[in-house]
Every structure is written in structure tokens, then in C-alpha cells.
Design a protein around this motif. Structure first.
Motif, mmCIF file in Angstrom:
data_model
loop_
_atom_site.group_PDB
_atom_site.id
_atom_site.type_symbol
_atom_site.label_atom_id
_atom_site.label_comp_id
_atom_site.label_asym_id
_atom_site.label_seq_id
_atom_site.Cartn_x
_atom_site.Cartn_y
_atom_site.Cartn_z
ATOM 1 N N SER A 177 0.826 -1.205 0.000
ATOM 2 C CA SER A 177 0.000 0.000 0.000
ATOM 3 C C SER A 177 0.861 1.256 0.000
ATOM 4 O O SER A 177 0.517 2.258 -0.634
ATOM 5 C CB SER A 177 -0.922 0.008 1.224
ATOM 6 N N SER A 178 1.994 1.195 0.677
ATOM 7 C CA SER A 178 2.902 2.335 0.707
ATOM 8 C C SER A 178 3.531 2.565 -0.667
ATOM 9 O O SER A 178 3.693 3.712 -1.098
ATOM 10 C CB SER A 178 3.995 2.102 1.755
ATOM 11 N N LYS A 225 2.149 1.751 -3.590
ATOM 12 C CA LYS A 225 1.104 2.299 -4.464
ATOM 13 C C LYS A 225 0.893 3.781 -4.192
ATOM 14 O O LYS A 225 0.707 4.580 -5.114
ATOM 15 C CB LYS A 225 -0.194 1.518 -4.253
ATOM 16 N N HIS A 226 0.934 4.142 -2.910
ATOM 17 C CA HIS A 226 0.797 5.550 -2.525
ATOM 18 C C HIS A 226 1.905 6.380 -3.155
ATOM 19 O O HIS A 226 1.664 7.435 -3.758
ATOM 20 C CB HIS A 226 0.834 5.651 -1.005
ATOM 21 N N HIS A 282 0.583 2.159 8.818
ATOM 22 C CA HIS A 282 0.452 1.061 7.872
ATOM 23 C C HIS A 282 0.506 -0.304 8.553
ATOM 24 O O HIS A 282 -0.117 -1.252 8.078
ATOM 25 C CB HIS A 282 1.560 1.155 6.816
ATOM 26 N N GLY A 337 -2.987 -0.445 10.297
ATOM 27 C CA GLY A 337 -4.117 -0.011 9.494
ATOM 28 C C GLY A 337 -4.951 1.076 10.140
ATOM 29 O O GLY A 337 -5.952 1.520 9.576
ATOM 30 N N CYS A 368 -9.677 3.864 7.497
ATOM 31 C CA CYS A 368 -9.117 4.011 6.157
ATOM 32 C C CYS A 368 -8.287 2.805 5.749
ATOM 33 O O CYS A 368 -7.660 2.807 4.688
ATOM 34 C CB CYS A 368 -8.274 5.283 6.063
ATOM 35 N N ASP A 402 -4.785 3.153 4.175
ATOM 36 C CA ASP A 402 -4.614 3.909 2.930
ATOM 37 C C ASP A 402 -4.453 5.388 3.269
ATOM 38 O O ASP A 402 -5.395 6.033 3.728
ATOM 39 C CB ASP A 402 -5.822 3.692 2.023
ATOM 40 N N SER A 433 -5.224 6.655 -9.605
ATOM 41 C CA SER A 433 -5.175 5.527 -8.669
ATOM 42 C C SER A 433 -5.683 4.248 -9.340
ATOM 43 O O SER A 433 -6.346 4.283 -10.341
ATOM 44 C CB SER A 433 -6.011 5.840 -7.444
#
Length: 326
Positions: free
Chosen positions: A199-200, A202-203, A250, A253, A278, A281, A326
Motif C-alpha cells: 500500500s505504501s 502504491k501511494h 500502515h 491499518g 481508512c 490507505d 489511482s
């Protein structure tokens, strides 16, 4: 024997008799095609320039026309240089194409005593192809990427060449951004023991693409810099300014928001904080923080509101000045 000894001193041309005695018939014919000019002084010249003068671009042109590691180094550099991405990223791509990016396999090939296995999966050697495309810990980043044209035996140069051949600058930049972020996070894992979180990544990829798309001149100042109210935005009586920020963890969560309200003169009015759902995210956390702030303003009866956020991407989304990548 010197070349001058093969020239007739009277005719100032090749001495055919000497050439016949010293060389084969085929070579004699080739030698006689070379013009003789004994009155000129020998000097160095660059054969690919009409004036015989060497320039850096001549050397570069020659370099990219030769073969290197089985690949034509006549890579589509012009297509690459046209991309509007920072110079350090172009340098990163250049190093990848030329095989000098220090992956574990590359380091081992240069006699550096390292473990060549991938630090992510611990199952395969860390080549460029494996690190950027094949490792099970990065494959999810390419779910929506156009990789159907990539063959299983293509190495990284082949893959990148096919990306460029798609003639879609946005696709190419997305692929480059993904590789760049994978490389940065891989180094952070190896050297700083940073936890690998998809997730990090993708961010950071999305943030990087938007930064390239709009340029740093559009960046929103961080919350720490927003200590005063912009008077030209809050001249109308009754307008309040809400400063918002989100914190996302992260590993668990969990997420939390905080908001501070000031009046149009910059005087403190109220503050609020609370949890966010969230799911780790960061973008979603920042967006939900704005939602919480607007709901709070509605409860207070504030109808004229200006929101300040330190998240550039969320600000662009709300203002409609950029595409959703995104």
C-alpha cells in the motif's frame, strides 16, 4: 617497410612494381584506389565528419550504434528523453538499460561479495527483471499495467523497449514510476530495515506520477508552514479556515484525523480529532479527514469554509485539476 617507400618519388604516385612484388593482386588493386598526397602533412581526423573534426555527439552516435550485451544500444533514447520526468529519473533509467544499476546479481558480477538472492522473496537471484517484474512481492503493482506483451524470456531492456513502443507517454511514465519506487523501497528495506508494504508503494507511485504531471510548483505547503490565514481568501465576514491533517499507521491499518478552526483574522476557534477507518490507505485517510472537517463545520453552523490540507494529491482531486491515477 614504410608506406613512403611504396611511392614513386618521381611520379608521386604508387610504385606499381613494388606493390606487385609485395602484395597479392587483390590487395594491389585496393591500395591503388587510395589517393596519394605526399605534399600534405599527416594529421588525425574523425572519419564520420566532413571536416574531420571530432565532436561529442559523434562519439555518442557511434557508441549507441554498437552492440552491447546482445542488445542494440541504439535504444529508443529520443523517445525516452522526450518524457517530462526529472533528470535523476532519466539517469535511473539510463543505468537500468546499461545494466549498471547495483542489483545483487550486478554487484556479484563485479566481484562484490554479496548474497545474490532477492531480499524480498528469498527465492530467486535479484536481477532487474526479477526485482521490477517477477518477484511475488511486486507483481500486484502491475495488475493494471500493460504487461501482456512481455514474454517470459524478455530481460529488462526488452521489456522497457516494448513499453516505449506502445507510444503512450503516460503508460511509459507509469512503468518508470513503478520501477523507481520499487528500487527506493528495496534499498530502504536492505539498508534501513524498512517494512515492505504494498500500500505504501502504491501511494508513492501515485504521488510520484502526479508530481511529474503537474510539477513541484503546484505543491501545497505542508501543514507546519500554514500557520497564518490567507487574508485575501477570508475577507468575507463569517468565513472560517479549517486546517486538517491525517495520520495513518500502515502496520496496524489505524488512522486518525485532526482539525483546527480559525476565524478570518487567524484567531483560534476550536479543534477536534478522532479515529478514521481508512484501512491503512494514506490517500483515503486524507480525503476522509476533509469529510470529517466539513461535517464538523456543518454541525457548528459554519457555512463559509476554506479547507487547508498538506496533501497535494487530495487537494488536486477536490479542485478537479488533475486526473485520478489511482
Amino acid at each position: 617497410m614504410r608506406v613512403s617507400e611504396l611511392i614513386d618519388p618521381i611520379t608521386k604516385d604508387w610504385d606499381v612494381g613494388k606493390l606487385t612484388r609485395c602484395f597479392m593482386e587483390r590487395d594491389v588493386g585496393l591500395i591503388r584506389k587510395i589517393p596519394v598526397a605526399p605534399t600534405f602533412t599527416d594529421s588525425w581526423c574523425w572519419r564520420d565528419d566532413t571536416n574531420g573534426q571530432y565532436q561529442v555527439r559523434h562519439g555518442y552516435k557511434l557508441m549507441v550504434s554498437v552492440q552491447d550485451s546482445g542488445h542494440p544500444v541504439s535504444f529508443a533514447w529520443k523517445d525516452l528523453w522526450r518524457l517530462k520526468i526529472p533528470p535523476n529519473i532519466l539517469n535511473f533509467v539510463w543505468r537500468c538499460i546499461h545494466g549498471v544499476l547495483p542489483t545483487m546479481v550486478t554487484l556479484a558480477s563485479r566481484r562484490v561479495d554479496v548474497d545474490t538472492m532477492c531480499h524480498l522473496c528469498k527465492q530467486h537471484p535479484e536481477t532487474l527483471r526479477h526485482l521490477f517484474l517477477d518477484c511475488i512481492h511486486v507483481q500486484a503493482l502491475w495488475d493494471s499495467a500493460p504487461l501482456m506483451q512481455i514474454a517470459s524470456d524478455d530481460d529488462f531492456v526488452d521489456c522497457f523497449s516494448k513499453w516505449l513502443a506502445m507510444a503512450d507517454g503516460q503508460i511509459v511514465k507509469s512503468c518508470i514510476a513503478a520501477c523507481w519506487i520499487i528500487w527506493k523501497h528495496s534499498n530502504a528495506l536492505v539498508w534501513n530495515s524498512k517494512v515492505w508494504l504494498l500500500s505504501s508503494l502504491k501511494h508513492d507511485i501515485t504521488h510520484t506520477l502526479i508530481a511529474w504531471e503537474e510539477g513541484l510548483e503546484h505543491a501545497v505547503p505542508p501543514l507546519s508552514a500554514m500557520t497564518t490565514v490567507d487574508s485575501h481568501l477570508c475577507e468575507e465576514q463569517g468565513t472560517v479556515c479549517i486546517f486538517v491533517d491525517a495520520s495513518v499507521f500502515h502496520d496496524s491499518g489505524d488512522g486518525f484525523f485532526r482539525a483546527i478552526i480559525k476565524d478570518n483574522a487567524g484567531a483560534y476557534l476550536a479543534a477536534k480529532n478522532g479515529p478514521l477507518r481508512c484501512i491503512g490507505d494514506a490517500f483515503l485517510g486524507e480525503a476522509m479527514t476533509v469529510k470529517e472537517a466539513l461535517s464538523w463545520a456543518k454541525e457548528r453552523g459554519d457555512n463559509k469554509v476554506i479547507i487547508y490540507s498538506d496533501c497535494q494529491i487530495v487537494c488536486r482531486w477536490f479542485s478537479g485539476m488533475t486526473r485520478d491515477l489511482s
